[in-house]
Design a protein around this motif. Structure first.
Motif, PDB file in Angstrom:
ATOM      1  N   PRO A  88       0.874  -1.036  -0.104  1.00  0.00           N
ATOM      2  CA  PRO A  88       0.015   0.115   0.126  1.00  0.00           C
ATOM      3  C   PRO A  88       0.825   1.294  -0.035  1.00  0.00           C
ATOM      4  N   SER A  89       1.839   1.381   0.854  1.00  0.00           N
ATOM      5  CA  SER A  89       2.746   2.560   0.872  1.00  0.00           C
ATOM      6  C   SER A  89       3.431   2.650  -0.308  1.00  0.00           C
ATOM      7  N   ALA A  90       4.030   1.439  -0.928  1.00  0.00           N
ATOM      8  CA  ALA A  90       4.927   1.684  -2.131  1.00  0.00           C
ATOM      9  C   ALA A  90       4.030   2.247  -3.199  1.00  0.00           C
ATOM     10  N   ALA A  91       2.920   1.907  -3.283  1.00  0.00           N
ATOM     11  CA  ALA A  91       1.874   2.017  -4.265  1.00  0.00           C
ATOM     12  C   ALA A  91       1.648   3.505  -4.193  1.00  0.00           C
ATOM     13  N   ILE A  92       1.697   4.089  -2.980  1.00  0.00           N
ATOM     14  CA  ILE A  92       1.550   5.547  -3.126  1.00  0.00           C
ATOM     15  C   ILE A  92       2.545   6.355  -3.692  1.00  0.00           C
ATOM     16  N   ALA A  93       3.897   5.915  -3.054  1.00  0.00           N
ATOM     17  CA  ALA A  93       5.007   6.471  -3.574  1.00  0.00           C
ATOM     18  C   ALA A  93       5.174   6.485  -5.406  1.00  0.00           C
ATOM     19  N   VAL A  94       4.709   5.328  -6.033  1.00  0.00           N
ATOM     20  CA  VAL A  94       4.674   4.980  -7.391  1.00  0.00           C
ATOM     21  C   VAL A  94       3.796   6.138  -7.678  1.00  0.00           C
ATOM     22  N   GLU A  95       2.619   6.048  -7.322  1.00  0.00           N
ATOM     23  CA  GLU A  95       1.699   7.100  -8.020  1.00  0.00           C
ATOM     24  C   GLU A  95       2.113   8.398  -7.867  1.00  0.00           C
ATOM     25  N   GLU A  96       2.683   8.815  -6.769  1.00  0.00           N
ATOM     26  CA  GLU A  96       3.031  10.433  -6.630  1.00  0.00           C
ATOM     27  C   GLU A  96       4.428  10.732  -7.326  1.00  0.00           C
ATOM     28  N   LEU A  97       5.476   9.732  -7.399  1.00  0.00           N
ATOM     29  CA  LEU A  97       6.470  10.114  -8.127  1.00  0.00           C
ATOM     30  C   LEU A  97       6.184  10.237  -9.511  1.00  0.00           C
ATOM     31  N   ALA A  98       5.281   9.282  -9.966  1.00  0.00           N
ATOM     32  CA  ALA A  98       4.626   9.409 -11.485  1.00  0.00           C
ATOM     33  C   ALA A  98       4.119  10.528 -11.920  1.00  0.00           C
ATOM     34  N   ARG A  99       3.575  11.134 -10.759  1.00  0.00           N
ATOM     35  CA  ARG A  99       2.774  12.434 -11.253  1.00  0.00           C
ATOM     36  C   ARG A  99       3.526  13.740 -11.269  1.00  0.00           C
ATOM     37  N   VAL A 100       4.998  13.465 -10.828  1.00  0.00           N
ATOM     38  CA  VAL A 100       6.123  14.447 -10.963  1.00  0.00           C
ATOM     39  C   VAL A 100       7.288  14.242 -12.013  1.00  0.00           C
ATOM     40  N   GLY A 101       6.752  13.238 -13.035  1.00  0.00           N
ATOM     41  CA  GLY A 101       7.384  12.923 -14.161  1.00  0.00           C
ATOM     42  C   GLY A 101       8.468  11.805 -13.809  1.00  0.00           C
ATOM     43  N   VAL A 102       8.566  11.154 -13.047  1.00  0.00           N
ATOM     44  CA  VAL A 102       9.397   9.737 -13.104  1.00  0.00           C
ATOM     45  C   VAL A 102       8.795   8.689 -13.891  1.00  0.00           C
ATOM     46  N   GLY A 103      10.042   8.201 -14.499  1.00  0.00           N
ATOM     47  CA  GLY A 103       9.263   7.168 -15.535  1.00  0.00           C
ATOM     48  C   GLY A 103      10.255   5.937 -15.357  1.00  0.00           C
ATOM     49  N   THR A 104      10.969   5.621 -14.324  1.00  0.00           N
ATOM     50  CA  THR A 104      11.672   4.338 -14.052  1.00  0.00           C
ATOM     51  C   THR A 104      11.759   4.139 -12.559  1.00  0.00           C
ATOM     52  N   PHE A 105      11.441   2.956 -12.122  1.00  0.00           N
ATOM     53  CA  PHE A 105      11.226   2.709 -10.676  1.00  0.00           C
ATOM     54  C   PHE A 105      12.051   1.561 -10.410  1.00  0.00           C
ATOM     55  N   VAL A 106      12.855   1.383  -9.462  1.00  0.00           N
ATOM     56  CA  VAL A 106      13.850   0.214  -9.332  1.00  0.00           C
ATOM     57  C   VAL A 106      13.691  -0.115  -7.755  1.00  0.00           C
ATOM     58  N   ARG A 107      13.009  -1.211  -7.420  1.00  0.00           N
ATOM     59  CA  ARG A 107      12.929  -1.445  -5.970  1.00  0.00           C
ATOM     60  C   ARG A 107      14.237  -2.152  -5.374  1.00  0.00           C
ATOM     61  N   VAL A 108      14.666  -1.536  -4.395  1.00  0.00           N
ATOM     62  CA  VAL A 108      15.983  -2.026  -3.772  1.00  0.00           C
ATOM     63  C   VAL A 108      15.658  -2.460  -2.330  1.00  0.00           C
ATOM     64  N   GLY A 109      15.687  -4.013  -2.122  1.00  0.00           N
ATOM     65  CA  GLY A 109      15.313  -4.271  -0.880  1.00  0.00           C
ATOM     66  C   GLY A 109      15.947  -5.726  -0.233  1.00  0.00           C
ATOM     67  N   SER A 110      15.029  -6.316   0.458  1.00  0.00           N
ATOM     68  CA  SER A 110      15.898  -7.482   1.025  1.00  0.00           C
ATOM     69  C   SER A 110      14.751  -8.507   0.903  1.00  0.00           C
ATOM     70  N   CYS A 111      15.083  -9.913   0.934  1.00  0.00           N
ATOM     71  CA  CYS A 111      14.007 -10.710   0.855  1.00  0.00           C
ATOM     72  C   CYS A 111      14.174 -12.007   1.684  1.00  0.00           C
ATOM     73  N   GLY A 112      13.708 -13.246   1.422  1.00  0.00           N
ATOM     74  CA  GLY A 112      13.802 -14.569   2.071  1.00  0.00           C
ATOM     75  C   GLY A 112      14.120 -15.318   0.631  1.00  0.00           C
ATOM     76  N   ALA A 113      15.160 -15.891   0.353  1.00  0.00           N
ATOM     77  CA  ALA A 113      15.194 -16.977  -0.535  1.00  0.00           C
ATOM     78  C   ALA A 113      14.749 -18.279  -0.445  1.00  0.00           C
ATOM     79  N   ILE A 114      14.077 -18.953  -1.206  1.00  0.00           N
ATOM     80  CA  ILE A 114      13.388 -20.326  -0.965  1.00  0.00           C
ATOM     81  C   ILE A 114      13.982 -21.264  -1.972  1.00  0.00           C
ATOM     82  N   GLN A 115      15.086 -21.215  -2.741  1.00  0.00           N
ATOM     83  CA  GLN A 115      15.404 -22.268  -3.570  1.00  0.00           C
ATOM     84  C   GLN A 115      16.915 -22.857  -3.066  1.00  0.00           C
ATOM     85  N   PRO A 116      17.239 -23.809  -3.107  1.00  0.00           N
ATOM     86  CA  PRO A 116      18.441 -24.404  -2.611  1.00  0.00           C
ATOM     87  C   PRO A 116      19.583 -23.701  -3.596  1.00  0.00           C
ATOM     88  N   GLY A 117      20.818 -23.493  -3.067  1.00  0.00           N
ATOM     89  CA  GLY A 117      22.003 -22.728  -3.643  1.00  0.00           C
ATOM     90  C   GLY A 117      21.945 -21.267  -3.563  1.00  0.00           C
TER      91      GLY A 117
END
Length: 283
Positions: A88-117
């Motif tokens: 929900p909060s990420a969507a707000i950021a995309v919405e409002e940044l798009a409205r001021v002209g942003v054309g490219t978004f790259v999420r930079v985060g952390s995650c849990g891996a679920i595959q071996p290796g």
């Protein structure tokens, strides 16, 4: 009288709820405050860690969970806006940044891996996402795919290769909760229905990782015709149970370099008269 009432109601619906049209209501940025490409970490504290890698930067806004800074990385303009936790909060950021002209978004985060290796500290570059969050459902039908832009994926892969970081590409699952929605026990051992089978089922389907924002960011960007992708560092290995906060700076550096490469891709497209960058156009 009836016509006046109907006209008044229509006007109320059409008007913005925010009386200030100079800056966006939540992220508090206006036109000219941000670059065309914006990195989207969740944690506001990551903003400082990301900008530390850049040539220069200036913080341009800070409101609630949204901190924004703009600067350059190896000469390429780039911005960063933290989104907080969840779609929900990420969507707000995309919405409002798009409205001021942003054309490219790259999420930079952390995650849990679920595959071996997949090791703690590795990077996962998302090619598409399972939409197990409800935010994107409010934009488009549930069978609409959450896909990463091909140019963004290519730039992230090229960046990880140039930096020498171990990475994986594939499908991400985005959940709405950290505990029950990701197959973890809740308070006093509570288990949601099907949670004991969730990770195994995703693993069997060759899903690579679990996090909480990518699918909404990708879906909304696609709906609006914008570019988006995601790179996450593996903090948790759900196969081995290992957990460490490692690889954060690798994801940030990979995303920052990817923005520079995307700028070069765009330049090459203009020179070649091409609509899309492809393997036949050299970086």
């Amino acid at each position: 009288m009836t016509d006046d009432i109907e006209r008044s109601a229509g006007d109320a619906v059409g008007d913005s709820e925010d009386p200030n049209d100079e800056v966006q209501y939540h992220v508090e940025v206006g036109t000219g405050d941000v670059a065309d490409a914006v990195l989207l970490p969740g944690n506001p504290e990551r903003v400082d860690k990301i900008t530390a890698l850049w040539d220069d930067h200036e913080e341009v806004a800070s409101h609630r969970e949204y901190r924004t800074a703009t600067g350059t990385y190896e000469g390429a303009p780039v911005s960063v806006t933290s989104t907080g936790i969840g779609s929900p909060s990420a969507a707000i950021a995309v919405e409002e940044l798009a409205r001021v002209g942003v054309g490219t978004f790259v999420r930079v985060g952390s995650c849990g891996a679920i595959q071996p290796g997949m090791e703690v500290g590795d990077l996962v570059i998302t090619t598409g996402a399972v939409r197990q969050e409800g935010t994107s459902d409010e934009y488009v039908r549930e069978d609409y795919p959450a896909t990463a832009d091909g140019e963004v994926v290519s730039a992230l892969v090229a960046a990880a290769e140039r930096l020498g970081y171990d990475y994986h590409t594939g499908i991400t699952m985005s959940a709405d909760s950290f505990y029950a929605g990701q197959g973890r026990p809740g308070f006093e051992g509570f288990e949601a229905a099907g949670s004991d089978e969730l990770v195994a089922a995703l693993r069997d389907a060759n899903v690579k990782n679990i996090e909480m924002e990518a699918s909404a960011i990708l879906t909304i960007a696609n709906v609006y015709g914008l570019r988006a992708g995601a790179v996450c560092s593996v903090y948790a290995n759900r196969v081995t149970g290992e957990f460490r906060t490692e690889g954060e700076s690798r994801a940030a550096e990979t995303a920052s370099l990817a923005v520079k490469l995307l700028a070069r891709m765009d330049e090459i497209k203009r020179e070649a008269g091409a609509d899309r960058w492809h393997a036949g156009l050299s970086l």
